[in-house]
Design a protein around this motif. Structure first.
Motif, PDB file in Angstrom:
ATOM      1  N   PHE A 216      -8.670 -11.833 -32.681  1.00  0.00           N
ATOM      2  CA  PHE A 216      -8.433 -12.951 -33.965  1.00  0.00           C
ATOM      3  C   PHE A 216      -9.320 -12.533 -35.014  1.00  0.00           C
ATOM      4  N   ASP A 217     -10.510 -12.407 -34.937  1.00  0.00           N
ATOM      5  CA  ASP A 217     -11.449 -12.019 -36.089  1.00  0.00           C
ATOM      6  C   ASP A 217     -10.937 -10.629 -36.648  1.00  0.00           C
ATOM      7  N   LEU A 218     -10.716  -9.676 -35.734  1.00  0.00           N
ATOM      8  CA  LEU A 218     -10.178  -8.271 -36.294  1.00  0.00           C
ATOM      9  C   LEU A 218      -8.960  -8.375 -36.983  1.00  0.00           C
ATOM     10  N   LEU A 219      -8.077  -9.156 -36.469  1.00  0.00           N
ATOM     11  CA  LEU A 219      -6.787  -9.451 -37.151  1.00  0.00           C
ATOM     12  C   LEU A 219      -6.842 -10.135 -38.538  1.00  0.00           C
ATOM     13  N   LEU A 220      -7.863 -11.144 -38.484  1.00  0.00           N
ATOM     14  CA  LEU A 220      -8.091 -11.754 -40.117  1.00  0.00           C
ATOM     15  C   LEU A 220      -8.662 -10.869 -41.150  1.00  0.00           C
ATOM     16  N   GLU A 221      -9.357  -9.934 -40.396  1.00  0.00           N
ATOM     17  CA  GLU A 221     -10.295  -8.888 -41.245  1.00  0.00           C
ATOM     18  C   GLU A 221      -9.196  -7.897 -41.770  1.00  0.00           C
ATOM     19  N   ASN A 222      -8.205  -7.466 -40.777  1.00  0.00           N
ATOM     20  CA  ASN A 222      -7.432  -6.422 -40.995  1.00  0.00           C
ATOM     21  C   ASN A 222      -6.204  -6.826 -41.764  1.00  0.00           C
ATOM     22  N   LYS A 223      -5.622  -8.145 -41.696  1.00  0.00           N
ATOM     23  CA  LYS A 223      -4.658  -8.327 -42.334  1.00  0.00           C
ATOM     24  C   LYS A 223      -4.506  -9.669 -43.085  1.00  0.00           C
ATOM     25  N   GLY A 224      -5.752 -10.197 -42.986  1.00  0.00           N
ATOM     26  CA  GLY A 224      -5.805 -11.380 -44.147  1.00  0.00           C
ATOM     27  C   GLY A 224      -5.378 -12.614 -43.387  1.00  0.00           C
ATOM     28  N   GLU A 225      -5.670 -13.881 -43.899  1.00  0.00           N
ATOM     29  CA  GLU A 225      -5.618 -15.046 -43.311  1.00  0.00           C
ATOM     30  C   GLU A 225      -4.316 -15.457 -42.734  1.00  0.00           C
ATOM     31  N   ARG A 226      -3.227 -15.297 -43.680  1.00  0.00           N
ATOM     32  CA  ARG A 226      -1.935 -15.653 -43.182  1.00  0.00           C
ATOM     33  C   ARG A 226      -1.089 -14.678 -42.334  1.00  0.00           C
ATOM     34  N   THR A 227      -1.194 -13.578 -42.810  1.00  0.00           N
ATOM     35  CA  THR A 227      -0.276 -12.502 -41.686  1.00  0.00           C
ATOM     36  C   THR A 227      -1.398 -12.486 -40.310  1.00  0.00           C
ATOM     37  N   GLY A 228      -2.549 -12.589 -40.486  1.00  0.00           N
ATOM     38  CA  GLY A 228      -3.609 -12.429 -39.286  1.00  0.00           C
ATOM     39  C   GLY A 228      -3.270 -13.414 -38.372  1.00  0.00           C
ATOM     40  N   SER A 229      -3.005 -14.793 -38.883  1.00  0.00           N
ATOM     41  CA  SER A 229      -3.106 -15.795 -38.057  1.00  0.00           C
ATOM     42  C   SER A 229      -1.647 -16.044 -37.376  1.00  0.00           C
ATOM     43  N   ASN A 230      -0.528 -15.452 -38.076  1.00  0.00           N
ATOM     44  CA  ASN A 230       0.734 -15.518 -37.620  1.00  0.00           C
ATOM     45  C   ASN A 230       0.844 -14.534 -36.569  1.00  0.00           C
ATOM     46  N   MET A 231       0.350 -13.570 -36.840  1.00  0.00           N
ATOM     47  CA  MET A 231       0.470 -12.494 -35.761  1.00  0.00           C
ATOM     48  C   MET A 231      -0.269 -12.777 -34.516  1.00  0.00           C
ATOM     49  N   MET A 232      -1.509 -13.636 -34.611  1.00  0.00           N
ATOM     50  CA  MET A 232      -2.189 -13.828 -33.522  1.00  0.00           C
ATOM     51  C   MET A 232      -1.692 -14.909 -32.504  1.00  0.00           C
ATOM     52  N   ARG A 233      -0.558 -15.609 -33.369  1.00  0.00           N
ATOM     53  CA  ARG A 233       0.226 -16.588 -32.321  1.00  0.00           C
ATOM     54  C   ARG A 233       0.681 -15.693 -31.308  1.00  0.00           C
ATOM     55  N   LYS A 234       1.291 -14.911 -31.581  1.00  0.00           N
ATOM     56  CA  LYS A 234       2.132 -13.727 -30.592  1.00  0.00           C
ATOM     57  C   LYS A 234       1.261 -13.566 -29.349  1.00  0.00           C
ATOM     58  N   HIS A 235      -0.022 -12.924 -29.937  1.00  0.00           N
ATOM     59  CA  HIS A 235      -1.048 -12.455 -28.927  1.00  0.00           C
ATOM     60  C   HIS A 235      -1.607 -13.522 -27.951  1.00  0.00           C
ATOM     61  N   PHE A 236      -1.785 -14.616 -28.715  1.00  0.00           N
ATOM     62  CA  PHE A 236      -2.233 -15.900 -27.889  1.00  0.00           C
ATOM     63  C   PHE A 236      -1.376 -16.099 -26.712  1.00  0.00           C
ATOM     64  N   SER A 237       0.074 -16.122 -26.956  1.00  0.00           N
ATOM     65  CA  SER A 237       0.851 -16.315 -25.924  1.00  0.00           C
ATOM     66  C   SER A 237       0.864 -15.135 -24.777  1.00  0.00           C
ATOM     67  N   ASN A 238       0.511 -14.162 -25.096  1.00  0.00           N
ATOM     68  CA  ASN A 238       0.375 -12.730 -24.068  1.00  0.00           C
ATOM     69  C   ASN A 238      -0.937 -13.158 -23.381  1.00  0.00           C
ATOM     70  N   TYR A 239      -1.963 -13.536 -23.893  1.00  0.00           N
ATOM     71  CA  TYR A 239      -3.257 -13.582 -23.248  1.00  0.00           C
ATOM     72  C   TYR A 239      -3.410 -14.826 -22.255  1.00  0.00           C
ATOM     73  N   ILE A 240      -2.803 -15.949 -23.003  1.00  0.00           N
ATOM     74  CA  ILE A 240      -3.189 -17.366 -22.312  1.00  0.00           C
ATOM     75  C   ILE A 240      -2.086 -17.618 -21.194  1.00  0.00           C
ATOM     76  N   LYS A 241      -2.068 -17.092 -20.051  1.00  0.00           N
ATOM     77  CA  LYS A 241      -1.068 -17.375 -19.202  1.00  0.00           C
ATOM     78  C   LYS A 241      -1.539 -17.242 -17.696  1.00  0.00           C
ATOM     79  N   GLY A 242      -1.017 -17.884 -16.865  1.00  0.00           N
ATOM     80  CA  GLY A 242      -1.382 -17.685 -15.290  1.00  0.00           C
ATOM     81  C   GLY A 242      -2.644 -18.265 -14.891  1.00  0.00           C
ATOM     82  N   PHE A 243      -3.126 -19.441 -15.467  1.00  0.00           N
ATOM     83  CA  PHE A 243      -4.144 -20.065 -14.856  1.00  0.00           C
ATOM     84  C   PHE A 243      -4.001 -21.835 -15.211  1.00  0.00           C
TER      85      PHE A 243
END
Ligand code: FMN
Length: 332
Positions: free
Chosen positions: A265-292
């Protein structure tokens, strides 16, 4: 494995994935042991126009090396100028040509996998790129053909080798297949038998058992992994252990997952800025957070958080909860 003069420590490679393999994700995969990382595909037209968004896709960190920048286009002259520009401005280790993208928006313009329908154009584009960057190896990533009736394997193997391509990655589905059905690994074996440059197999490797099976069944020199690495950069750690004949490392704890999410998340915010970075992170969260247990609850909160502050709050809750679970497990 060697690609031209470039020595590759581990023959397990992160696949180019548009919207996924930007530098935040590539850094995480590299740290886990990926032998090469590739950028997402970048438009040659955008590069020669020096479009700032396009050039932003090429940015990388020194720690990512060896890195390949993948470009796509249909005009040999534009592809030649674009690859020269990329080399002069960014100095990647590899330029990769995309002959695999099946998306109509791309193929209608004659780019991506459209070249599989016109091997003379493929020769011209490839030769133009190879000649424009003699300093570094050029690789190609392709599908097996446009349709089942027009498979280009194994013919393209020696054709590309004679032009000076230093490795070929094959995702053995056809353009028409898009992502349906199964990747036909027999074509990887056929390609390997037909040329002497390294062949990198790709397609449907979901775990390290699949990876070892791809090496065994096809004789390929390297394996490229895409979807199985999404939300799972640990794939590469497991892969390195399997290749070295070691026991698999323990799976990441919930706390590891939570802290990797925070770093990503931090790397994305630094690389893409607040808006795009947080939008992109939504997709990544759904890939990371599963199966528990409770995953869907945390995932829901993170994916639907309306703004950056509430996203950070939901992530902090997830980190706290992951620590509590770890403590409970430690007591057992
Ligand atoms: C979201 C996504 C984006 C992709 N973008 C690219 C791309 O930019 N360039 C490319 O050559 N292939 C791209 N691909 C294809 C992958 O590199 C890979 O060939 C394919 O996913 C099959 O490998 P896998 O079964 O390991 O996922 C993309 C695939 C996905 C799922």
């Amino acid at each position: 494995m060697k690609i031209g003069d470039l020595k590759i420590e581990t023959p397990i490679i992160l696949a180019p994935m548009a919207g996924v393999t930007d530098y935040p994700f590539r850094i995480l995969c590299k740290e886990m042991g990926a032998g090469i990382v590739y950028s997402e595909f970048v438009s040659a037209d955008g590069i020669i126009r020096e479009n700032s968004k396009t050039l932003g896709l090429i940015r990388f960190e020194e720690s990512e090396r060896p890195i390949g920048i993948q470009i796509f286009g249909s005009d040999p002259d534009v592809m030649s100028k674009a690859s020269r520009f990329v080399f002069d401005s960014f100095r990647p280790d590899i330029i990769d040509i995309n002959y695999g993208c099946p998306v109509p928006k791309v193929t209608k313009k004659g780019a991506g996998s459209a070249a599989l329908q016109d091997l003379c154009l493929m020769d011209d584009i490839t030769a133009a790129v190879v000649e424009s960057v003699p300093e570094i190896p050029v690789t190609v990533k392709m599908r097996s053909g446009w349709s089942d009736n027009s498979i280009v394997i194994p013919e393209v193997g020696h054709r590309l080798e004679n032009i000076g391509v230093k490795a070929v990655t094959l995702h053995p589905r056809t353009t028409k297949q898009r992502y349906t059905g199964k990747a036909n690994w027999n074509y990887i074996r056929e390609l390997k038998d037909s040329c002497s440059i390294p062949v990198i197999g790709n397609g449907d490797v979901c775990n390290t058992e699949d990876m070892m099976r791809m090496f065994e069944e096809t004789g390929c020199d390297g394996v490229m992994v895409g979807r199985a690495a999404q939300g799972n950069p640990w794939f590469f750690k497991n892969a390195v252990a399997a290749l070295n004949g070691e026991n698999p490392p323990p799976p990441p704890s919930l706390y590891d997952i939570a802290m990797t999410c925070a770093r990503h998340f931090d790397l994305l915010l630094e690389n893409k800025g607040e808006r795009t970075g947080s939008n992109m992170m939504r997709k990544h969260f759904s890939n990371y957070i599963k199966g528990f247990p409770g995953a869907s609850n945390f995932r829901q909160r993170l994916v639907t958080a309306p703004d950056l502050d509430s996203m950070r709050e939901a992530l902090d809750m997830f980190i706290d909860a992951s620590m509590t679970v770890e403590d409970q497990l430690a007591e057992v």
